[in-house]
Design a protein around this motif. Structure first.
Motif, PDB file in Angstrom:
ATOM      1  N   ILE A 116     -29.477  20.240   4.614  1.00  0.00           N
ATOM      2  CA  ILE A 116     -29.391  19.330   3.460  1.00  0.00           C
ATOM      3  C   ILE A 116     -28.596  19.987   2.322  1.00  0.00           C
ATOM      4  CG2 ILE A 116     -30.761  18.191   1.649  1.00  0.00           C
ATOM      5  CD1 ILE A 116     -32.919  17.754   3.852  1.00  0.00           C
ATOM      6  N   LEU A 148     -24.929  19.743   3.295  1.00  0.00           N
ATOM      7  CA  LEU A 148     -24.415  18.366   3.241  1.00  0.00           C
ATOM      8  C   LEU A 148     -24.326  17.847   1.803  1.00  0.00           C
ATOM      9  CD1 LEU A 148     -26.222  16.787   6.308  1.00  0.00           C
ATOM     10  CD2 LEU A 148     -23.762  17.044   6.034  1.00  0.00           C
ATOM     11  N   GLN A 175     -17.076   6.766  -1.193  1.00  0.00           N
ATOM     12  CA  GLN A 175     -16.979   5.320  -1.330  1.00  0.00           C
ATOM     13  C   GLN A 175     -17.864   4.865  -2.479  1.00  0.00           C
ATOM     14  OE1 GLN A 175     -17.708   3.544   2.363  1.00  0.00           O
ATOM     15  NE2 GLN A 175     -16.765   1.636   1.821  1.00  0.00           N
ATOM     16  N   ALA A 218     -23.256   3.299  -4.363  1.00  0.00           N
ATOM     17  CA  ALA A 218     -24.579   3.293  -4.994  1.00  0.00           C
ATOM     18  C   ALA A 218     -24.616   2.298  -6.155  1.00  0.00           C
ATOM     19  CB  ALA A 218     -24.901   4.684  -5.507  1.00  0.00           C
ATOM     20  N   THR A 219     -25.780   1.629  -6.325  1.00  0.00           N
ATOM     21  CA  THR A 219     -25.908   0.666  -7.423  1.00  0.00           C
ATOM     22  C   THR A 219     -26.791   1.252  -8.507  1.00  0.00           C
ATOM     23  OG1 THR A 219     -27.216  -0.359  -5.694  1.00  0.00           O
ATOM     24  CG2 THR A 219     -25.628  -1.754  -6.831  1.00  0.00           C
ATOM     25  N   ASN A 228     -23.082   3.509   4.246  1.00  0.00           N
ATOM     26  CA  ASN A 228     -21.656   3.674   3.970  1.00  0.00           C
ATOM     27  C   ASN A 228     -21.169   5.114   4.024  1.00  0.00           C
ATOM     28  OD1 ASN A 228     -21.225   0.901   3.457  1.00  0.00           O
ATOM     29  ND2 ASN A 228     -22.234   1.152   1.475  1.00  0.00           N
ATOM     30  N   SER A 229     -22.084   6.055   3.924  1.00  0.00           N
ATOM     31  CA  SER A 229     -21.674   7.450   3.882  1.00  0.00           C
ATOM     32  C   SER A 229     -22.341   8.240   5.002  1.00  0.00           C
ATOM     33  CB  SER A 229     -22.051   8.049   2.528  1.00  0.00           C
ATOM     34  OG  SER A 229     -22.077   9.441   2.590  1.00  0.00           O
ATOM     35  N   ILE A 231     -22.402  11.485   5.240  1.00  0.00           N
ATOM     36  CA  ILE A 231     -23.117  12.638   4.668  1.00  0.00           C
ATOM     37  C   ILE A 231     -24.522  12.215   4.231  1.00  0.00           C
ATOM     38  CG2 ILE A 231     -23.128  14.298   2.754  1.00  0.00           C
ATOM     39  CD1 ILE A 231     -20.055  14.214   2.823  1.00  0.00           C
ATOM     40  N   LYS A 232     -24.587  11.086   3.499  1.00  0.00           N
ATOM     41  CA  LYS A 232     -25.901  10.630   3.018  1.00  0.00           C
ATOM     42  C   LYS A 232     -26.814  10.243   4.178  1.00  0.00           C
ATOM     43  CE  LYS A 232     -24.572   8.924  -1.530  1.00  0.00           C
ATOM     44  NZ  LYS A 232     -24.455   7.731  -2.365  1.00  0.00           N
ATOM     45  N   MET A 281     -26.840  11.557   7.149  1.00  0.00           N
ATOM     46  CA  MET A 281     -27.350  12.768   7.795  1.00  0.00           C
ATOM     47  C   MET A 281     -28.349  13.504   6.900  1.00  0.00           C
ATOM     48  SD  MET A 281     -23.820  13.706   9.712  1.00  0.00           S
ATOM     49  CE  MET A 281     -24.164  15.278  10.345  1.00  0.00           C
ATOM     50  N   VAL A 282     -28.156  13.439   5.599  1.00  0.00           N
ATOM     51  CA  VAL A 282     -29.147  14.028   4.665  1.00  0.00           C
ATOM     52  C   VAL A 282     -30.489  13.304   4.837  1.00  0.00           C
ATOM     53  CG1 VAL A 282     -29.783  14.210   2.219  1.00  0.00           C
ATOM     54  CG2 VAL A 282     -27.502  14.888   2.944  1.00  0.00           C
ATOM     55  N   ALA A 310     -32.154  14.357   8.026  1.00  0.00           N
ATOM     56  CA  ALA A 310     -32.714  15.714   7.917  1.00  0.00           C
ATOM     57  C   ALA A 310     -34.013  15.691   7.102  1.00  0.00           C
ATOM     58  CB  ALA A 310     -31.696  16.650   7.266  1.00  0.00           C
ATOM     59  N   PHE A 311     -34.056  14.871   6.054  1.00  0.00           N
ATOM     60  CA  PHE A 311     -35.298  14.738   5.284  1.00  0.00           C
ATOM     61  C   PHE A 311     -36.406  14.126   6.154  1.00  0.00           C
ATOM     62  CE2 PHE A 311     -33.328  15.329   0.997  1.00  0.00           C
ATOM     63  CZ  PHE A 311     -34.274  16.221   0.524  1.00  0.00           C
ATOM     64  N   VAL A 320     -36.755  14.473   9.407  1.00  0.00           N
ATOM     65  CA  VAL A 320     -37.231  15.557  10.287  1.00  0.00           C
ATOM     66  C   VAL A 320     -38.123  16.512   9.482  1.00  0.00           C
ATOM     67  CG1 VAL A 320     -36.507  17.547  11.668  1.00  0.00           C
ATOM     68  CG2 VAL A 320     -35.227  15.397  11.821  1.00  0.00           C
ATOM     69  N   TYR A 374     -37.338   3.402  -2.813  1.00  0.00           N
ATOM     70  CA  TYR A 374     -36.640   2.712  -3.912  1.00  0.00           C
ATOM     71  C   TYR A 374     -35.439   3.542  -4.367  1.00  0.00           C
ATOM     72  CZ  TYR A 374     -35.987   0.135  -8.256  1.00  0.00           C
ATOM     73  OH  TYR A 374     -35.444  -0.619  -9.274  1.00  0.00           O
ATOM     74  N   LYS A 407     -31.378   2.677  -4.142  1.00  0.00           N
ATOM     75  CA  LYS A 407     -30.513   2.680  -5.315  1.00  0.00           C
ATOM     76  C   LYS A 407     -29.363   3.664  -5.174  1.00  0.00           C
ATOM     77  CE  LYS A 407     -32.316  -0.569  -7.336  1.00  0.00           C
ATOM     78  NZ  LYS A 407     -31.488  -1.766  -7.334  1.00  0.00           N
ATOM     79  N   LEU A 408     -29.644   4.791  -4.503  1.00  0.00           N
ATOM     80  CA  LEU A 408     -28.598   5.818  -4.375  1.00  0.00           C
ATOM     81  C   LEU A 408     -27.857   5.715  -3.040  1.00  0.00           C
ATOM     82  CD1 LEU A 408     -30.630   8.774  -5.919  1.00  0.00           C
ATOM     83  CD2 LEU A 408     -28.812   7.467  -7.005  1.00  0.00           C
ATOM     84  N   ASP A 409     -28.175   4.663  -2.280  1.00  0.00           N
ATOM     85  CA  ASP A 409     -27.482   4.367  -1.033  1.00  0.00           C
ATOM     86  C   ASP A 409     -27.685   5.427   0.053  1.00  0.00           C
ATOM     87  OD1 ASP A 409     -25.962   2.566   0.428  1.00  0.00           O
ATOM     88  OD2 ASP A 409     -24.126   3.690   0.098  1.00  0.00           O
ATOM     89  N   TYR A 410     -28.885   6.014   0.118  1.00  0.00           N
ATOM     90  CA  TYR A 410     -29.242   6.870   1.255  1.00  0.00           C
ATOM     91  C   TYR A 410     -29.949   5.971   2.267  1.00  0.00           C
ATOM     92  CZ  TYR A 410     -28.244  11.156  -1.346  1.00  0.00           C
ATOM     93  OH  TYR A 410     -27.616  12.160  -2.036  1.00  0.00           O
ATOM     94  N   ARG A 465     -13.191   7.699   6.355  1.00  0.00           N
ATOM     95  CA  ARG A 465     -12.067   8.057   5.488  1.00  0.00           C
ATOM     96  C   ARG A 465     -10.990   6.965   5.551  1.00  0.00           C
ATOM     97  NH1 ARG A 465     -10.110  13.048   3.418  1.00  0.00           N
ATOM     98  NH2 ARG A 465      -7.868  12.981   3.172  1.00  0.00           N
TER      99      ARG A 465
END
Lengths: 146, 503
Positions: free
Chosen positions: A49, A52, A66, A69-70, B161-162, B164-165, B167-168, B171-172, B174, B427, B431-434, B492
């Protein structure tokens, strides 16, 4: 939302570092000889983490993230605060008064918080689910909620 | 086959059929409500099945998943607000049809396409899961660890959309799965002295918090927008506009067949999800149409393509779950806990150890498809009215059911604390798109991933060179690397395309 991605990546990175260096050693004892360390998988997860989220900060700073996020609007923040307060009140009523008081507070409180003002509807939507739960759990199944 | 026939004998009774009908009806109603997806519905309902027979309980949950898949088309068609993201392509042509006064026609085609897609996909599940499972039995811990790692990377890369997010989040997931007493050394991990955490975090309150409570709080902040969508619906229809004509059936059947196949393939691949299936199917229908420019203006084929694929994904996503024990979707991840709770451990061994239970499950899946057709046909008009209920009346009842569901898991208020903690996490992730889907799947496969990882270290004597004796694992490790590179490149490329379109 580039800034949000940079800040969220940085926050996650700091959180993961904190867990890796403070929480894991504090919460998981050292291993006995001959065993695979119980700290291993949590540490690998956190290291992953950290890497990443650092990469997220880097790519967002370079403008490659991209816009996804909102942000939280005023209405969303107000709803979040109101519902959090209602949950807190319901938990207090559950712990110090009774499950019935908690249920009434949760149902009627959130109806009022979301803008419902008609007394009949508030009474009906509060009363019917509670009555059904009472019927099913207390009468049919005999498993009281305490 | 014998077990399937016997399975029909076991489920074709009033009691089990009643629970399937209840499940499908509940799913249909919940699916019709914007924002309340099948994941939410199944997560909230798991505790309600504690008191049911295993077959009835699982049949009801599957009925909910299937019903909500079909129900989500209702709000997409009537108010241009998909019940779930996977119904977004349905709205492309369904909503214009409704605006032309052909809402009944669009709703009927949506239902028929859903039922056919679902039924075909269930047959594929029945045909493929057992043969795949027999191969899976040849897989050892080293190979399984590599496969799980590959699945999680694949899911993480494709959810949201991401990459990286994603996979983060995985990992959280797990990481949170490691909470509790470690099975080999009996060392407590992250329990903070709380006895309730010794057995780890329970999936049900976690899933209810992340999926349902977080979504309700999110919706509570957007009440005005959601209610205004319902207010603009038109209602005028003629007799011919209320039915699907023979000519329309002839145009739609090839599209439905294509959509069912696309949905089934997408469902088998872990992590792609129903949205990918329905968008791919809609795109394929546009490409193969003689009048592609008319799509988006009220083409009934658009509704058929999207709905058939959307509903074909649900049964097909159970194939990796049944054959390998790997949940390929959030529904599969949530169903794992329900299946285990009711005595069926998903994975290759279940075909050997509990073949009759599997037969019963298959029979229930097929029956749920037919029940969906009956319930949808009879109740469509009534269910359509659900979307006119203001969200301020729905949200309090759902929150109440969430608390009840979380409480029933352990009969302790601690589950409600867990639910609220993960509601806050969910929540923030929204909001942070994870991706909370990747988080949940990471949490579900976490224990197996850790176990096989530990076994692999011992089998390989902690030497990477010993991997040479496990060629399958090398293939999956390479695939993981290739997947990361390919997904990163595609993300990309799409970003560059978006940037050039904006400019």
């Amino acid at each position: 939302m580039k800034r949000v991605d940079i800040w969220s990546g940085a926050a996650v990175c700091v959180l993961a570092l904190f867990i890796m260096f403070v929480v894991i050693p504090w919460q998981i004892d050292d291993v006995k000889e001959g065993y695979v360390a119980p700290r291993l998988v949590p540490q690998i997860s956190m290291a992953f983490i950290v890497l990443l989220s650092a990469l997220q900060v880097f790519t967002a700073a370079r403008g490659e993230m991209q816009e996804s996020a909102t942000l939280v609007t005023r209405a969303e923040l107000a709803a979040l605060l109101k519902l959090s307060a209602i949950f807190a009140l319901s938990l207090i009523l559950y712990l110090y008064l009774s499950p019935l008081a908690a249920a009434v507070s949760l149902l009627a409180g959130s109806l009022l918080a979301l803008g419902e003002r008609r007394p009949v509807l508030i009474a009906g939507i509060t009363g019917v689910p509670i009555f059904i739960v009472w019927l099913v759990f207390y009468r049919l199944l005999g498993t009281a909620i305490v | 086959m014998d077990y399937l026939v016997a399975g029909f004998g076991n489920i074709l009774n009033f009691h089990t059929l009643l629970w399937i009908v209840i499940g499908v009806t509940l799913g249909y109603v919940v699916g019709a409500m914007p924002g309340l997806g099948k994941g939410t519905a199944v997560a909230v309902s798991i505790p309600l099945t504690f008191y049911l027979e295993p077959v009835s309980a699982i049949a009801m949950l599957i009925g909910i998943a299937k019903g909500s898949g079909a129900g989500s088309a209702v709000s997409a068609i009537l108010i241009n607000t998909p019940g779930e993201p996977s119904s977004a392509p349905t709205a492309q042509d369904g909503y214009p049809l409704a605006r032309q006064g052909k809402a009944q026609k669009a709703l009927k085609m949506g239902l028929y396409a859903s039922v056919i897609g679902d039924f075909v996909s269930t047959l594929i599940l029945i045909g493929l899961a057992a043969p795949l499972a027999s191969y899976a039995l040849l897989i050892g811990p080293v190979e399984l660890c590599a496969i799980l790692l590959f699945s999680l990377t694949f899911i993480g890369g494709l959810s949201g959309n991401s990459m990286i997010k994603g996979m983060v989040a995985g990992a959280f997931g797990v990481f949170f799965a490691t909470v509790g007493i470690e099975a080999e050394t009996f060392v407590p991990r992250f329990t903070f002295g709380l006895l309730e955490l010794d057995e780890g975090i329970s999936l049900v309150p976690m899933a209810i918090g992340m999926l349902a409570v977080a979504e309700m709080v999110n919706q509570a902040g957007n009440l005005a927008h959601l209610d205004s969508q319902a207010a603009v619906m038109l209602n005028g229809t003629t007799a011919d506009d209320r039915r699907v004509t023979g000519a329309e059936w002839r145009r739609c059947l090839p599209v439905i067949a294509q959509g069912s196949l696309i949905g089934s393939i997408v469902g088998i691949l872990p992590g792609l999800g129903a949205s990918v299936g329905s968008f791919l199917s809609y795109g394929a229908a546009v490409r193969t149409s003689k009048t592609p420019k008319l799509f988006g203006t009220g083409m009934i084929e658009g509704v058929a393509a999207a709905e058939s694929a959307d509903n074909a994904v649900v049964p097909a996503s159970l194939i990796p779950l049944f054959a390998l024990g790997i949940p390929g979707s959030v529904i599969a991840a949530i169903l794992i806990s329900a299946l285990i709770m009711h005595g069926l451990t998903p994975g290759p061994l279940m075909f050997k150890q509990q073949p009759q239970m599997v037969g019963d499950l298959y029979a229930a899946l097929l029956c749920a498809s037919l029940v969906m057709l009956v319930v949808g046909t009879l109740g469509q008009r009534i269910f359509a009215k659900v979307i006119y209920l203001p969200n301020r009346l729905i949200i309090p009842v759902v929150l109440f059911l969430c608390c009840l569901g979380a409480y029933m898991e352990t009969s302790s208020v601690f589950s409600i604390y867990v639910m609220l903690f993960f509601a806050a996490v969910g929540y923030l992730m929204r909001k942070l798109d994870y991706s909370f889907i990747t988080f949940l799947i990471g949490f579900v496969i976490g224990p197996k991933l850790e176990l096989t990882f530990r076994q692999s270290i011992q089998i390989l004597d902690a030497k990477v060179s010993n991997l040479g004796h496990h060629p399958i694992s090398i293939v999956f490790i390479l695939l993981t690397g290739i997947t990361v590179v390919l997904i990163a490149r595609s993300h990309r490329a799409s970003r560059l395309l978006e940037a050039s379109e904006t400019n």
